[in-house]
Design a protein around this motif. Structure first.
Motif, PDB file in Angstrom:
ATOM      1  N   PHE A  16      -4.491   6.133   2.292  1.00  0.00           N
ATOM      2  CA  PHE A  16      -3.083   6.609   0.414  1.00  0.00           C
ATOM      3  C   PHE A  16      -4.040   5.517  -0.687  1.00  0.00           C
ATOM      4  O   PHE A  16      -3.507   6.031  -1.409  1.00  0.00           O
ATOM      5  CB  PHE A  16      -2.462   6.559   1.312  1.00  0.00           C
ATOM      6  CG  PHE A  16      -1.867   7.045   2.049  1.00  0.00           C
ATOM      7  CD1 PHE A  16      -1.492   7.390   3.873  1.00  0.00           C
ATOM      8  CD2 PHE A  16      -0.569   7.656   2.199  1.00  0.00           C
ATOM      9  CE1 PHE A  16      -1.868   8.156   4.592  1.00  0.00           C
ATOM     10  CE2 PHE A  16       0.101   9.232   2.988  1.00  0.00           C
ATOM     11  CZ  PHE A  16      -0.722   8.672   4.615  1.00  0.00           C
ATOM     12  N   GLU A  17      -5.124   5.501  -0.210  1.00  0.00           N
ATOM     13  CA  GLU A  17      -5.152   4.429  -1.293  1.00  0.00           C
ATOM     14  C   GLU A  17      -5.410   4.898  -3.190  1.00  0.00           C
ATOM     15  O   GLU A  17      -5.625   5.901  -2.929  1.00  0.00           O
ATOM     16  CB  GLU A  17      -6.488   3.374  -0.766  1.00  0.00           C
ATOM     17  CG  GLU A  17      -6.507   2.035  -1.691  1.00  0.00           C
ATOM     18  CD  GLU A  17      -8.465   0.765  -0.759  1.00  0.00           C
ATOM     19  OE1 GLU A  17      -8.577   1.012   0.215  1.00  0.00           O
ATOM     20  OE2 GLU A  17      -8.926   0.749  -1.317  1.00  0.00           O
ATOM     21  N   GLY A  18      -4.348   4.621  -3.723  1.00  0.00           N
ATOM     22  CA  GLY A  18      -4.633   4.875  -5.343  1.00  0.00           C
ATOM     23  C   GLY A  18      -3.888   5.574  -5.358  1.00  0.00           C
ATOM     24  O   GLY A  18      -3.467   6.741  -6.634  1.00  0.00           O
ATOM     25  N   ALA A  19      -3.580   6.551  -4.437  1.00  0.00           N
ATOM     26  CA  ALA A  19      -2.661   7.914  -4.304  1.00  0.00           C
ATOM     27  C   ALA A  19      -1.179   7.856  -4.724  1.00  0.00           C
ATOM     28  O   ALA A  19      -1.255   9.062  -5.829  1.00  0.00           O
ATOM     29  CB  ALA A  19      -2.540   8.234  -2.966  1.00  0.00           C
ATOM     30  N   ASP A  20      -0.147   6.736  -5.483  1.00  0.00           N
ATOM     31  CA  ASP A  20       0.668   6.322  -6.641  1.00  0.00           C
ATOM     32  C   ASP A  20      -0.214   7.171  -8.072  1.00  0.00           C
ATOM     33  O   ASP A  20       0.626   7.218  -8.405  1.00  0.00           O
ATOM     34  CB  ASP A  20       0.593   5.213  -6.230  1.00  0.00           C
ATOM     35  CG  ASP A  20      -0.018   3.984  -6.363  1.00  0.00           C
ATOM     36  OD1 ASP A  20      -1.305   4.313  -6.194  1.00  0.00           O
ATOM     37  OD2 ASP A  20       0.412   2.945  -7.491  1.00  0.00           O
ATOM     38  N   GLU A  21      -1.394   6.535  -7.881  1.00  0.00           N
ATOM     39  CA  GLU A  21      -1.811   7.011  -9.180  1.00  0.00           C
ATOM     40  C   GLU A  21      -2.007   8.263  -9.834  1.00  0.00           C
ATOM     41  O   GLU A  21      -2.520   8.782 -10.660  1.00  0.00           O
ATOM     42  CB  GLU A  21      -2.890   6.064  -9.691  1.00  0.00           C
ATOM     43  CG  GLU A  21      -1.660   4.644  -9.890  1.00  0.00           C
ATOM     44  CD  GLU A  21      -2.343   3.254 -10.967  1.00  0.00           C
ATOM     45  OE1 GLU A  21      -3.627   3.671 -10.417  1.00  0.00           O
ATOM     46  OE2 GLU A  21      -1.603   1.936 -10.905  1.00  0.00           O
ATOM     47  N   LYS A  22      -2.734   8.900  -7.828  1.00  0.00           N
ATOM     48  CA  LYS A  22      -3.204  10.341  -8.024  1.00  0.00           C
ATOM     49  C   LYS A  22      -2.291  11.664  -8.658  1.00  0.00           C
ATOM     50  O   LYS A  22      -1.525  10.847  -8.283  1.00  0.00           O
ATOM     51  CB  LYS A  22      -4.466  10.502  -7.062  1.00  0.00           C
ATOM     52  CG  LYS A  22      -4.775   9.285  -6.976  1.00  0.00           C
ATOM     53  CD  LYS A  22      -6.072  10.243  -5.466  1.00  0.00           C
ATOM     54  CE  LYS A  22      -7.276   8.879  -5.320  1.00  0.00           C
ATOM     55  NZ  LYS A  22      -7.556   8.622  -4.046  1.00  0.00           N
ATOM     56  N   ASP A  23      -2.924  12.374  -9.513  1.00  0.00           N
ATOM     57  CA  ASP A  23      -1.910  13.899  -9.106  1.00  0.00           C
ATOM     58  C   ASP A  23      -1.699  14.355  -8.281  1.00  0.00           C
ATOM     59  O   ASP A  23      -2.691  14.189  -7.168  1.00  0.00           O
ATOM     60  CB  ASP A  23      -2.550  14.463  -9.765  1.00  0.00           C
ATOM     61  CG  ASP A  23      -2.876  14.770 -11.804  1.00  0.00           C
ATOM     62  OD1 ASP A  23      -1.965  13.458 -11.961  1.00  0.00           O
ATOM     63  OD2 ASP A  23      -3.390  14.927 -11.838  1.00  0.00           O
ATOM     64  N   SER A  26       0.806  -1.345   0.028  1.00  0.00           N
ATOM     65  CA  SER A  26       0.114   0.064  -0.018  1.00  0.00           C
ATOM     66  C   SER A  26       1.159   1.154   0.142  1.00  0.00           C
ATOM     67  O   SER A  26       2.352   0.918   0.509  1.00  0.00           O
ATOM     68  CB  SER A  26      -1.231  -0.194   1.232  1.00  0.00           C
ATOM     69  OG  SER A  26       0.015   0.636   2.420  1.00  0.00           O
ATOM     70  N   VAL A  27       0.754   2.181  -0.312  1.00  0.00           N
ATOM     71  CA  VAL A  27       1.292   3.918   0.113  1.00  0.00           C
ATOM     72  C   VAL A  27       1.249   4.233   0.441  1.00  0.00           C
ATOM     73  O   VAL A  27       2.099   4.768   1.589  1.00  0.00           O
ATOM     74  CB  VAL A  27       0.172   4.751  -0.986  1.00  0.00           C
ATOM     75  CG1 VAL A  27       0.825   6.373  -1.033  1.00  0.00           C
ATOM     76  CG2 VAL A  27      -0.628   4.193  -2.965  1.00  0.00           C
ATOM     77  N   TYR A  28       0.646   3.287   2.169  1.00  0.00           N
ATOM     78  CA  TYR A  28       1.220   3.558   3.066  1.00  0.00           C
ATOM     79  C   TYR A  28       1.745   3.221   4.057  1.00  0.00           C
ATOM     80  O   TYR A  28       2.917   4.324   3.988  1.00  0.00           O
ATOM     81  CB  TYR A  28      -0.352   3.488   3.878  1.00  0.00           C
ATOM     82  CG  TYR A  28      -0.462   3.940   5.371  1.00  0.00           C
ATOM     83  CD1 TYR A  28      -0.528   5.352   6.615  1.00  0.00           C
ATOM     84  CD2 TYR A  28       0.221   2.664   6.239  1.00  0.00           C
ATOM     85  CE1 TYR A  28      -0.373   4.687   7.900  1.00  0.00           C
ATOM     86  CE2 TYR A  28       0.537   2.625   7.839  1.00  0.00           C
ATOM     87  CZ  TYR A  28      -0.428   4.167   8.493  1.00  0.00           C
ATOM     88  OH  TYR A  28       0.304   4.297   9.564  1.00  0.00           O
TER      89      TYR A  28
END
Lengths: 167, 167
Positions: free
Chosen positions: B106-113, B2-4
């Protein structure tokens, strides 16, 4: 976020930035008429490692940490570099090595055990996530940032933007 | 991963290690009869930030980077710390703040702006993964490692094991 995405691109980005630092260190020596050896062997304290070894260690932690997460055993790279150009080549070779990894090789590595040396005859085993958070990144960035600090301390005209690779 | 898991525990681990460095810096001053201010204001070069600011910056990058990935806006923390004890409190408060985050944020934060400042009036927008790899970690570890380098350069008896939090 894949384990690959969380690690390999970060190593490659900062190794590329370190190559830029080596360029500026070399240019500084040329401009000031300083022998390269002076900066290559500069230290922040007598029992700390010199600039060249900091770069070599950064390369090693990037390559070996990635290899461990992908379950490869990577032989020690001899630390033979004696010039800015050789350090640049070491950095470039390390980046080339990192480019050989594929994301699939790291799948699930955050939850698997990783065993790594903590001294000449001691080892530790932790989950991949802890290995990344507590060992791989702190070690890698430590040597990278201390290399930067050594150059700054010796007057090379660089700033954090060089370390971030955006200068 | 996870991003977290890829970010917050890493920040917390090294912030805790920095608190240990502050302890050793304080003990060194007491043993040697050195005013704390001397080490707190020590720099590797005149136009680099002193030890206290390196700690404050490390705190800020950990807190603000996490907040950005979780889509919070975090107000600037005033840099008022003037003693080792106050720096320890700043580190502890930052760790407490990081503990308030939940992995789901943090879910999906790696692919968000993620948009972040690159100067007094400039901003940059990149995907969360690049933000972590190229900005959050390099900045955080830069200030943490330079803080360590300042103490080493001034003779404090610490080693990389202190930076890794295993001393």
């Amino acid at each position: 976020m894949s384990v690959y995405d969380a690690t390999v691109p970060a190593f490659m980005h900062t190794l590329t930035a370190l190559s830029g630092l080596v360029n500026k260190a070399e240019a500084y020596c040329q401009t000031k008429g300083i022998q390269g050896e002076v900066l290559l062997s500069a230290r922040l304290y007598p029992d700390m490692l010199p600039f060249s070894r900091q770069i070599q260690f950064a390369c090693d932690f990037a390559a070996k940490s990635s290899a461990r997460l992908a379950y490869f055993y990577l032989k020690a790279t001899p630390n033979t570099e004696k010039s800015f150009d050789e350090l640049r080549q070491r950095l470039a070779k390390t980046i080339d090595y990192l480019k050989t990894f594929k994301p699939a090789q790291f799948e699930g590595a955050d939850e698997k055990d990783v065993t790594f040396p903590t001294g000449p005859s001691t080892h530790m085993t932790v989950k991949g996530q802890q290995f990344i958070n507590r060992y791989a990144f702190p070690n890698f960035f430590f040597h990278a940032a201390i290399a930067h600090g050594i150059l700054r301390h010796n007057g090379v005209d660089i700033g954090k933007r060089d370390f971030l690779g955006v200068a």
